[in-house]
Design a protein around this motif. Structure first.
Motif, PDB file in Angstrom:
ATOM      1  N   TYR A  90       3.751  46.810 102.414  1.00 21.96           N
ATOM      2  CA  TYR A  90       2.728  47.532 103.160  1.00 21.96           C
ATOM      3  C   TYR A  90       2.236  48.749 102.379  1.00 21.96           C
ATOM      4  N   LYS A  91       0.955  49.050 102.578  1.00 27.42           N
ATOM      5  CA  LYS A  91       0.367  50.282 102.060  1.00 27.42           C
ATOM      6  C   LYS A  91      -0.580  50.791 103.136  1.00 27.42           C
ATOM      7  N   ASP A  92      -0.410  52.018 103.561  1.00 26.95           N
ATOM      8  CA  ASP A  92      -1.213  52.606 104.644  1.00 26.95           C
ATOM      9  C   ASP A  92      -1.162  51.741 105.905  1.00 26.95           C
ATOM     10  N   ASN A  93       0.048  51.271 106.238  1.00 23.99           N
ATOM     11  CA  ASN A  93       0.300  50.440 107.430  1.00 23.99           C
ATOM     12  C   ASN A  93      -0.447  49.110 107.422  1.00 23.99           C
ATOM     13  N   LYS A  94      -0.886  48.646 106.247  1.00 22.78           N
ATOM     14  CA  LYS A  94      -1.547  47.344 106.127  1.00 22.78           C
ATOM     15  C   LYS A  94      -0.802  46.518 105.086  1.00 22.78           C
ATOM     16  N   VAL A  95      -0.783  45.218 105.292  1.00 20.33           N
ATOM     17  CA  VAL A  95      -0.128  44.329 104.336  1.00 20.33           C
ATOM     18  C   VAL A  95      -0.958  44.277 103.062  1.00 20.33           C
ATOM     19  N   ASN A  96      -0.320  44.622 101.924  1.00 26.50           N
ATOM     20  CA  ASN A  96      -1.054  44.524 100.659  1.00 26.50           C
ATOM     21  C   ASN A  96      -0.446  43.475  99.730  1.00 26.50           C
ATOM     22  N   MET A  97       0.695  42.894 100.139  1.00 26.50           N
ATOM     23  CA  MET A  97       1.265  41.793  99.391  1.00 26.50           C
ATOM     24  C   MET A  97       2.173  40.991 100.315  1.00 26.50           C
ATOM     25  N   ASN A 112      16.003  47.038  94.199  1.00 24.93           N
ATOM     26  CA  ASN A 112      15.105  46.041  93.637  1.00 24.93           C
ATOM     27  C   ASN A 112      15.197  44.756  94.437  1.00 24.93           C
ATOM     28  N   ILE A 113      14.098  44.016  94.462  1.00 20.49           N
ATOM     29  CA  ILE A 113      14.044  42.726  95.144  1.00 20.49           C
ATOM     30  C   ILE A 113      13.754  41.662  94.100  1.00 20.49           C
ATOM     31  N   ASP A 114      14.569  40.612  94.088  1.00 20.44           N
ATOM     32  CA  ASP A 114      14.361  39.483  93.180  1.00 20.44           C
ATOM     33  C   ASP A 114      14.087  38.239  93.996  1.00 20.44           C
ATOM     34  N   LEU A 115      13.104  37.458  93.567  1.00 18.20           N
ATOM     35  CA  LEU A 115      12.753  36.191  94.217  1.00 18.20           C
ATOM     36  C   LEU A 115      12.931  35.081  93.194  1.00 18.20           C
ATOM     37  N   TYR A 116      13.600  34.003  93.598  1.00 22.92           N
ATOM     38  CA  TYR A 116      13.919  32.909  92.696  1.00 22.92           C
ATOM     39  C   TYR A 116      13.380  31.599  93.260  1.00 22.92           C
ATOM     40  N   ASP A 117      13.013  30.702  92.388  1.00 23.16           N
ATOM     41  CA  ASP A 117      12.680  29.319  92.745  1.00 23.16           C
ATOM     42  C   ASP A 117      11.541  29.213  93.752  1.00 23.16           C
ATOM     43  N   ASN A 118      10.512  28.522  93.359  1.00 20.52           N
ATOM     44  CA  ASN A 118       9.374  28.233  94.238  1.00 20.52           C
ATOM     45  C   ASN A 118       8.786  29.501  94.854  1.00 20.52           C
ATOM     46  N   THR A 119       8.526  30.495  94.026  1.00 19.44           N
ATOM     47  CA  THR A 119       8.013  31.775  94.524  1.00 19.44           C
ATOM     48  C   THR A 119       6.492  31.779  94.502  1.00 19.44           C
ATOM     49  N   TYR A 120       5.909  32.197  95.609  1.00 16.75           N
ATOM     50  CA  TYR A 120       4.457  32.249  95.788  1.00 16.75           C
ATOM     51  C   TYR A 120       4.118  33.626  96.340  1.00 16.75           C
ATOM     52  N   VAL A 121       3.246  34.363  95.643  1.00 12.66           N
ATOM     53  CA  VAL A 121       2.884  35.732  96.023  1.00 12.66           C
ATOM     54  C   VAL A 121       1.376  35.798  96.238  1.00 12.66           C
ATOM     55  N   VAL A 122       0.955  36.481  97.303  1.00 17.79           N
ATOM     56  CA  VAL A 122      -0.469  36.707  97.579  1.00 17.79           C
ATOM     57  C   VAL A 122      -0.696  38.214  97.621  1.00 17.79           C
ATOM     58  N   LEU A 123      -1.617  38.690  96.771  1.00 20.11           N
ATOM     59  CA  LEU A 123      -1.937  40.119  96.723  1.00 20.11           C
ATOM     60  C   LEU A 123      -3.190  40.393  97.536  1.00 20.11           C
ATOM     61  N   GLU A 124      -3.379  41.650  97.922  1.00 19.65           N
ATOM     62  CA  GLU A 124      -4.497  42.012  98.801  1.00 19.65           C
ATOM     63  C   GLU A 124      -5.862  41.761  98.178  1.00 19.65           C
ATOM     64  N   ASN A 125      -5.961  41.721  96.857  1.00 18.06           N
ATOM     65  CA  ASN A 125      -7.254  41.502  96.204  1.00 18.06           C
ATOM     66  C   ASN A 125      -7.500  40.020  95.913  1.00 18.06           C
ATOM     67  N   ASP A 126      -7.016  39.143  96.813  1.00 16.29           N
ATOM     68  CA  ASP A 126      -7.241  37.700  96.755  1.00 16.29           C
ATOM     69  C   ASP A 126      -6.698  37.051  95.491  1.00 16.29           C
TER      70      ASP A 126
END
Length: 195
Positions: A90-97, A112-126
């Motif tokens: 979140y950034k400014d109470n809105k989801v940004n990722m 720190n956060i680590d993500l493994y295997d089949n990772t899919y990320v969506v950022l606020e700028n499409d």
């Protein structure tokens, strides 16, 4: 009198048998516990749960949240491991990722956060990112993705790389390794040119 002595004898034998059974059962039940104490694992705590949620907030505002269908926590390593993970930053109470992964870990010491295997990320700028491994560094708020990295911005920009570094504002992307980048003209720009 002899009958009374026989009854007392059998009561005594019965009580002795029950106490002996309880003593042996207690030894069997606490066998591993006693071994762990001898090995110095007295402070170790492990927890396995279904539906684990981790959240970090600063000054009353949520920074991020992670949900796992199942999870486990080990106090000696201070690491929470979650499976079938989804989460939001979140950034400014809105989801940004937002992200989804089959496995994720949170390190309590480094945060720190680590993500493994089949990772899919969506950022606020499409922009979407897929990778084998993604790390969010809490101290710098940067993201590093590595292993079969693919970046896609609504089909107008597609890139593959061995590694991707994203700054904290998601405005600077640095790709490394065997990279291929393609930029496509969008349908909107073709229509504006009269094509």
């Amino acid at each position: 009198m002899q009958k009374k002595q026989k009854v007392l004898f059998w009561v005594f034998v019965g009580i002795t048998f029950v106490l002996l059974w309880a003593f042996i059962s207690a030894g069997v039940i606490t066998h591993n516990f006693n071994r762990n104490i001898l090995k110095g694992n007295t402070d170790k705590q492990e927890l396995e749960v279904k539906s684990m949620i981790l959240t970090e907030s600063k000054e009353g505002q949520k920074s991020w949240e992670i949900f796992g269908e199942t999870g486990e926590y080990s106090s000696d390593h201070k690491i929470a491991t979650l499976y079938n993970v989804i989460g939001n930053f979140y950034k400014d109470n809105k989801v940004n990722m937002s992200f989804q992964s089959s496995k994720g870990t949170y390190n309590e010491d480094t945060r720190n956060i680590d993500l493994y295997d089949n990772t899919y990320v969506v950022l606020e700028n499409d922009i979407t990112v897929t990778a084998d491994h993604v790390t969010y560094f809490s101290d710098t708020k940067t993201i590093i993705a590595d292993g079969h990295v693919k970046i896609n911005r609504q089909g107008s920009f597609i890139a593959t790389a061995d590694e991707l570094t994203v700054n904290s504002n998601f405005t600077v992307f640095k790709i490394k390794g065997h990279t291929i980048s393609r930029i496509y003209e969008s349908k909107d720009s073709k229509q504006s040119k009269g094509l």
